[in-house]
Design an enzyme around this catalytic site. Structure first.
Site, PDB file in Angstrom:
ATOM      1  N   HIS A  73       0.840  -1.201   0.000  1.00 53.23           N
ATOM      2  CA  HIS A  73       0.000   0.000   0.000  1.00 53.23           C
ATOM      3  C   HIS A  73       0.878   1.256   0.000  1.00 53.23           C
ATOM      4  CE1 HIS A  73      -3.604   2.362   1.605  1.00 53.23           C
ATOM      5  NE2 HIS A  73      -2.592   3.197   1.755  1.00 53.23           N
ATOM      6  N   GLU A  74       1.836   1.296   0.919  1.00 51.20           N
ATOM      7  CA  GLU A  74       2.708   2.473   1.024  1.00 51.20           C
ATOM      8  C   GLU A  74       3.673   2.560  -0.158  1.00 51.20           C
ATOM      9  OE1 GLU A  74       1.650   4.578   2.991  1.00 51.20           O
ATOM     10  OE2 GLU A  74       0.451   3.276   4.269  1.00 51.20           O
ATOM     11  N   HIS A  77       2.015   4.152  -3.075  1.00 51.48           N
ATOM     12  CA  HIS A  77       1.982   5.621  -2.983  1.00 51.48           C
ATOM     13  C   HIS A  77       3.264   6.223  -3.551  1.00 51.48           C
ATOM     14  CE1 HIS A  77      -1.746   6.278  -0.853  1.00 51.48           C
ATOM     15  NE2 HIS A  77      -1.386   5.515   0.154  1.00 51.48           N
TER      16      HIS A  77
END
Length: 163
Positions: A73-74, A77
């Protein structure tokens, strides 16, 4: 224990980076990692520093979830920022990376048990029921800097008690 968690995260990160090698994101440099995220946030991507912070207590309690969901998820980004510039944080670019590249569901927020973090919570209510706010949000209400509205009934939350 922290060093062991960091080593596990580094190892998994290298696997995700390898998965990028056959994609349009193959030029992506590997970000740095740390276990110094505070509060109830599972992880954070620090775009300007190309860095990922993970919450150590939640990580220790939910290793598989962190390695399989929070870490990509990170990383997604960081990839979206590097290749697309300023885009919506959980927009279509980020969703494409999560689902298309990492084959993970594009989940925006976690549902992990935060009760064992020992954080002070404050009870607020609306017609739907009670909602727990952090000390930071509570202080903003007390100092008349902010008010919060229920997402369901759209009523302003009213202070009930300290938990």
């Amino acid at each position: 224990m922290t060093q062991e968690l960091l080593a596990q995260a580094q190892e998994k990160l290298s696997i995700y980076m390898q998965a990028l090698s056959d994609t349009q994101y193959s030029a992506m440099p590997s970000p740095t990692l740390s276990l110094n995220q505070r509060g109830t946030i599972a992880g954070a991507a620090i775009l300007q520093k190309h860095h990922i912070r993970l919450q150590p207590t939640l990580f220790e309690q939910n290793k598989t979830y962190f390695l399989e969901q929070v870490l990509p998820h990170e990383l997604a980004h960081l990839i979206a920022h590097r290749f697309y510039g300023k885009v919506s944080p959980h927009g279509r670019e980020w969703q494409h990376i999560m689902e298309g590249v990492f084959k993970r569901p594009a989940i925006r927020t976690h549902q992990l048990d935060i009760s064992r973090l020992g954080l002070k919570r404050f009870s607020y209510a609306c017609s739907c029921g009670e909602v727990a706010l952090s000390i930071r949000r509570h202080n903003k209400v007390v100092n008349k800097q902010q008010s919060y509205i229920c997402r369901t009934c759209r009523q302003t939350l009213a202070f009930v008690a300290e938990k």
